[in-house]
Design a protein around this motif. Structure first.
Motif, PDB file in Angstrom:
ATOM      1  N   ALA A   2       0.856  -1.186   0.000  1.00 29.35           N
ATOM      2  CA  ALA A   2       0.000   0.000   0.000  1.00 29.35           C
ATOM      3  C   ALA A   2       0.894   1.238   0.000  1.00 29.35           C
ATOM      4  O   ALA A   2       1.656   1.460   0.938  1.00 29.35           O
ATOM      5  N   ALA A   3       0.819   2.026  -1.063  1.00 29.79           N
ATOM      6  CA  ALA A   3       1.666   3.215  -1.189  1.00 29.79           C
ATOM      7  C   ALA A   3       0.906   4.455  -0.714  1.00 29.79           C
ATOM      8  O   ALA A   3      -0.252   4.664  -1.091  1.00 29.79           O
ATOM      9  N   ILE A   4       1.584   5.266   0.094  1.00 29.88           N
ATOM     10  CA  ILE A   4       0.977   6.470   0.676  1.00 29.88           C
ATOM     11  C   ILE A   4       1.923   7.637   0.447  1.00 29.88           C
ATOM     12  O   ILE A   4       3.097   7.587   0.829  1.00 29.88           O
ATOM     13  N   ALA A   5       1.418   8.693  -0.164  1.00 35.40           N
ATOM     14  CA  ALA A   5       2.240   9.856  -0.490  1.00 35.40           C
ATOM     15  C   ALA A   5       1.798  11.065   0.332  1.00 35.40           C
ATOM     16  O   ALA A   5       0.623  11.196   0.697  1.00 35.40           O
ATOM     17  N   ALA A   6       2.760  11.949   0.605  1.00 32.20           N
ATOM     18  CA  ALA A   6       2.447  13.207   1.283  1.00 32.20           C
ATOM     19  C   ALA A   6       3.525  14.227   0.954  1.00 32.20           C
ATOM     20  O   ALA A   6       4.655  13.871   0.604  1.00 32.20           O
ATOM     21  N   HIS A   7       3.162  15.508   1.070  1.00 31.73           N
ATOM     22  CA  HIS A   7       4.110  16.591   0.814  1.00 31.73           C
ATOM     23  C   HIS A   7       5.110  16.724   1.956  1.00 31.73           C
ATOM     24  O   HIS A   7       4.956  16.135   3.021  1.00 31.73           O
ATOM     25  N   ARG A   8       6.125  17.528   1.719  1.00 32.17           N
ATOM     26  CA  ARG A   8       7.021  17.971   2.782  1.00 32.17           C
ATOM     27  C   ARG A   8       6.696  19.446   3.013  1.00 32.17           C
ATOM     28  O   ARG A   8       7.113  20.315   2.267  1.00 32.17           O
ATOM     29  N   SER A   9       5.911  19.696   4.036  1.00 26.68           N
ATOM     30  CA  SER A   9       5.409  21.036   4.299  1.00 26.68           C
ATOM     31  C   SER A   9       6.508  21.937   4.839  1.00 26.68           C
ATOM     32  O   SER A   9       7.472  21.485   5.455  1.00 26.68           O
ATOM     33  N   TYR A  10       6.355  23.252   4.608  1.00 24.22           N
ATOM     34  CA  TYR A  10       7.313  24.213   5.139  1.00 24.22           C
ATOM     35  C   TYR A  10       7.035  24.503   6.615  1.00 24.22           C
ATOM     36  O   TYR A  10       7.803  25.175   7.271  1.00 24.22           O
ATOM     37  N   THR A  11       5.927  23.993   7.137  1.00 21.70           N
ATOM     38  CA  THR A  11       5.624  24.135   8.565  1.00 21.70           C
ATOM     39  C   THR A  11       6.242  22.969   9.313  1.00 21.70           C
ATOM     40  O   THR A  11       5.971  21.809   9.015  1.00 21.70           O
TER      41      THR A  11
ATOM     42  N   HIS B 128      12.051  14.807  -2.643  1.00 17.46           N
ATOM     43  CA  HIS B 128      13.395  14.950  -2.089  1.00 17.46           C
ATOM     44  C   HIS B 128      14.309  15.573  -3.145  1.00 17.46           C
ATOM     45  O   HIS B 128      14.217  15.208  -4.330  1.00 17.46           O
ATOM     46  N   PRO B 129      15.173  16.514  -2.738  1.00 14.59           N
ATOM     47  CA  PRO B 129      15.309  17.106  -1.408  1.00 14.59           C
ATOM     48  C   PRO B 129      14.139  18.036  -1.089  1.00 14.59           C
ATOM     49  O   PRO B 129      13.211  18.173  -1.875  1.00 14.59           O
ATOM     50  N   PHE B 130      14.246  18.677   0.066  1.00 15.83           N
ATOM     51  CA  PHE B 130      13.130  19.487   0.555  1.00 15.83           C
ATOM     52  C   PHE B 130      12.786  20.591  -0.430  1.00 15.83           C
ATOM     53  O   PHE B 130      11.610  20.813  -0.758  1.00 15.83           O
ATOM     54  N   LYS B 131      13.795  21.302  -0.922  1.00 15.58           N
ATOM     55  CA  LYS B 131      13.571  22.381  -1.886  1.00 15.58           C
ATOM     56  C   LYS B 131      14.060  21.938  -3.263  1.00 15.58           C
ATOM     57  O   LYS B 131      15.056  21.245  -3.375  1.00 15.58           O
ATOM     58  N   ASN B 132      13.347  22.353  -4.278  1.00 16.78           N
ATOM     59  CA  ASN B 132      13.674  21.976  -5.661  1.00 16.78           C
ATOM     60  C   ASN B 132      13.879  20.461  -5.796  1.00 16.78           C
ATOM     61  O   ASN B 132      14.953  20.004  -6.211  1.00 16.78           O
TER      62      ASN B 132
ATOM     63  N   THR C 188      14.128  16.681  -6.876  1.00 14.23           N
ATOM     64  CA  THR C 188      14.407  15.961  -8.120  1.00 14.23           C
ATOM     65  C   THR C 188      14.196  14.458  -7.963  1.00 14.23           C
ATOM     66  O   THR C 188      14.198  13.729  -8.952  1.00 14.23           O
ATOM     67  N   HIS C 189      14.026  14.002  -6.721  1.00 18.58           N
ATOM     68  CA  HIS C 189      13.908  12.576  -6.440  1.00 18.58           C
ATOM     69  C   HIS C 189      12.743  12.314  -5.486  1.00 18.58           C
ATOM     70  O   HIS C 189      12.027  13.238  -5.100  1.00 18.58           O
ATOM     71  N   ARG C 190      12.593  11.068  -5.101  1.00 24.36           N
ATOM     72  CA  ARG C 190      11.585  10.658  -4.129  1.00 24.36           C
ATOM     73  C   ARG C 190      12.285  10.023  -2.928  1.00 24.36           C
ATOM     74  O   ARG C 190      13.219   9.240  -3.089  1.00 24.36           O
ATOM     75  N   TYR C 191      11.822  10.379  -1.738  1.00 24.36           N
ATOM     76  CA  TYR C 191      12.324   9.735  -0.520  1.00 24.36           C
ATOM     77  C   TYR C 191      11.314   8.669  -0.126  1.00 24.36           C
ATOM     78  O   TYR C 191      10.112   8.938  -0.002  1.00 24.36           O
ATOM     79  N   ILE C 192      11.810   7.461   0.068  1.00 25.49           N
ATOM     80  CA  ILE C 192      10.959   6.289   0.274  1.00 25.49           C
ATOM     81  C   ILE C 192      11.227   5.657   1.638  1.00 25.49           C
ATOM     82  O   ILE C 192      12.384   5.455   2.024  1.00 25.49           O
TER      83      ILE C 192
END
Length: 207
Positions: free
Chosen positions: A118-127, A186-190, A192-196
């Motif tokens: 089961a794959a679950i995605a979420a943003h990396r918020s600035y908060t 990933h990384p947090f800003k700009n 280019t990849h996915r952190y898994i």
């Protein structure tokens, strides 16, 4: 009698080659079994995973009115990671609207709590402390809990990785395996990849 010599030579060659041919046959059978064990994602899962590229890069852009409001009846449960003090609702579908306020289960992957991945995605918020912005702090062996209306599911992290957005192997599943795959940019800003992060189900408690 020359033909007899040819027959004997051929028989000798076949006798020498037999172990290798036998080994090749069983290796091929073994590989076929492994392929049936390791299930690639279906087309729906592939399409929804690819759409994450747009979802992750359009967080600061205006949202189309038709995508503005998530559907409350699509709430699947909550995801909790004590290591990073995170408790996040999970909605069905990793759409732009859903990921603005919750984690999204990628439609087409296994249902949460069922065998598969089961794959679950979420943003990396600035908060600080919001969404998956501290996911990189989760360590091997840490517990991840998902609570639905029916069950409390406890998972233990066993793997982490950084992959390209085109790498669909993170969605692969195996028969009789029950895991979740957490995905963020990933990384947090700009990014280019996915952190898994991957975690295996170790406990189920009926609510």
């Amino acid at each position: 009698m020359r033909w007899l010599a040819y027959v004997l030579i051929t028989a000798g060659i076949l006798t020498m080659c037999y172990p290798k041919l036998k080994s090749y046959y069983y290796t091929n059978q073994e590989n076929q079994l492994l392929k049936s064990w390791n299930h690639p994602p279906n087309e729906q899962a592939k399409d929804n995973y690819k759409k994450l590229n747009q979802v992750f890069t359009e967080t600061e852009k205006p949202v189309n009115p038709s995508m503005r409001s998530p559907q409350p009846n699509r709430l699947l449960g909550t995801l909790e990671i004590k290591r990073i003090h995170l408790r996040l609702p999970i909605l069905e579908g990793a759409s732009l609207a859903n990921l603005k306020i919750a984690a999204g289960h990628i439609s087409g992957t296994s249902a949460i709590g069922e065998n598969g991945n089961a794959a679950i995605a979420a943003h990396r918020s600035y908060t600080y402390g919001k969404q998956f912005n501290r996911l990189t702090e989760v360590k091997m062996g840490d517990f991840i809990t998902i609570a639905t209306k029916e069950k409390a599911l406890t998972y233990r992290m066993f793997a982490k990785d950084i992959v390209k957005p085109t790498d669909l192997s993170v969605l692969h599943s195996k028969t009789n395996e029950n895991i979740i795959t957490l995905i963020t940019c990933h990384p947090f800003k700009n990014p280019t990849h996915r952190y898994i992060v991957k975690a295996k189900l170790i406990k189920i408690v009926n609510q």
